[in-house]
Write a protein that holds these residues in place. Sequence first.
Motif, PDB file in Angstrom:
ATOM      1  N   UNK A   1      -0.856  -2.566  -4.599  1.00 12.41           N
ATOM      2  CA  UNK A   1      -0.426  -3.280  -5.657  1.00 12.41           C
ATOM      3  C   UNK A   1       0.193  -4.541  -5.007  1.00 12.41           C
ATOM      4  N   UNK A   2       0.110  -5.564  -6.085  1.00  8.95           N
ATOM      5  CA  UNK A   2       0.781  -7.061  -5.505  1.00  8.95           C
ATOM      6  C   UNK A   2       1.870  -6.870  -5.186  1.00  8.95           C
TER       7      UNK A   2
ATOM      8  N   UNK B   1       1.360  10.138   1.455  1.00  8.84           N
ATOM      9  CA  UNK B   1       2.476  10.952   1.696  1.00  8.84           C
ATOM     10  C   UNK B   1       4.050  10.117   1.523  1.00  8.84           C
ATOM     11  N   UNK B   2       3.865   9.243   0.558  1.00  9.24           N
ATOM     12  CA  UNK B   2       4.828   8.464  -0.140  1.00  9.24           C
ATOM     13  C   UNK B   2       5.417   6.970   0.660  1.00  9.24           C
ATOM     14  N   UNK B   3       4.956   7.090   1.770  1.00 12.54           N
ATOM     15  CA  UNK B   3       5.255   5.855   2.576  1.00 12.54           C
ATOM     16  C   UNK B   3       4.653   4.558   1.916  1.00 12.54           C
ATOM     17  N   UNK B   4       5.327   3.562   2.233  1.00 14.94           N
ATOM     18  CA  UNK B   4       4.651   2.132   1.821  1.00 14.94           C
ATOM     19  C   UNK B   4       4.491   1.229   3.024  1.00 14.94           C
ATOM     20  N   UNK B   5       3.447   0.326   2.946  1.00 18.55           N
ATOM     21  CA  UNK B   5       3.434  -0.557   4.024  1.00 18.55           C
ATOM     22  C   UNK B   5       2.999  -1.947   3.275  1.00 18.55           C
ATOM     23  N   UNK B   6       3.551  -2.997   3.945  1.00 20.25           N
ATOM     24  CA  UNK B   6       3.280  -4.208   3.223  1.00 20.25           C
ATOM     25  C   UNK B   6       2.097  -4.812   4.142  1.00 20.25           C
TER      26      UNK B   6
ATOM     27  N   UNK C   1       0.768  -1.276  -0.048  1.00 15.91           N
ATOM     28  CA  UNK C   1       0.042  -0.114  -0.139  1.00 15.91           C
ATOM     29  C   UNK C   1       0.897   1.102   0.000  1.00 15.91           C
ATOM     30  N   UNK C   2       0.602   2.113  -1.115  1.00 23.17           N
ATOM     31  CA  UNK C   2       1.621   3.461  -1.067  1.00 23.17           C
ATOM     32  C   UNK C   2       0.544   4.502  -0.625  1.00 23.17           C
ATOM     33  N   UNK C   3       1.020   5.134   0.340  1.00 24.19           N
ATOM     34  CA  UNK C   3       0.164   6.207   0.972  1.00 24.19           C
ATOM     35  C   UNK C   3       0.313   7.590   0.460  1.00 24.19           C
TER      36      UNK C   3
END
Length: 85
Positions: free
Chosen positions: A65-66, A28-33, A24-26
């Motif tokens: 995204x996957x 603010x540019x950060x990503x989380x799995x 997941x792209x937030x």
Amino acid sequence: MLRKLASLLLTLLSLAVTANASIVTLANGRTLKVLIVERQNEKVHLRLQNGTEIWLPADAVQSVSSDEVDEFHDKFLEQDVAAHQ
């Protein structure tokens, strides 16, 4: 009857989606799995791999995204194990 079938189908689809991780792209540019991404009205429910649950406003999520790296890694490990048997 149709509602029960639709409910069962949605349950099966959600299980299929949660089997693989997503990125997941937030905004603010950060990503989380994450393992689970569910949109409920104007909120998004995320469940991280450690079980932590996060609720965010829908506009805080830029994209989902996957996690293709995980999928490749899993297939690679399966092939590696099969080769050594």
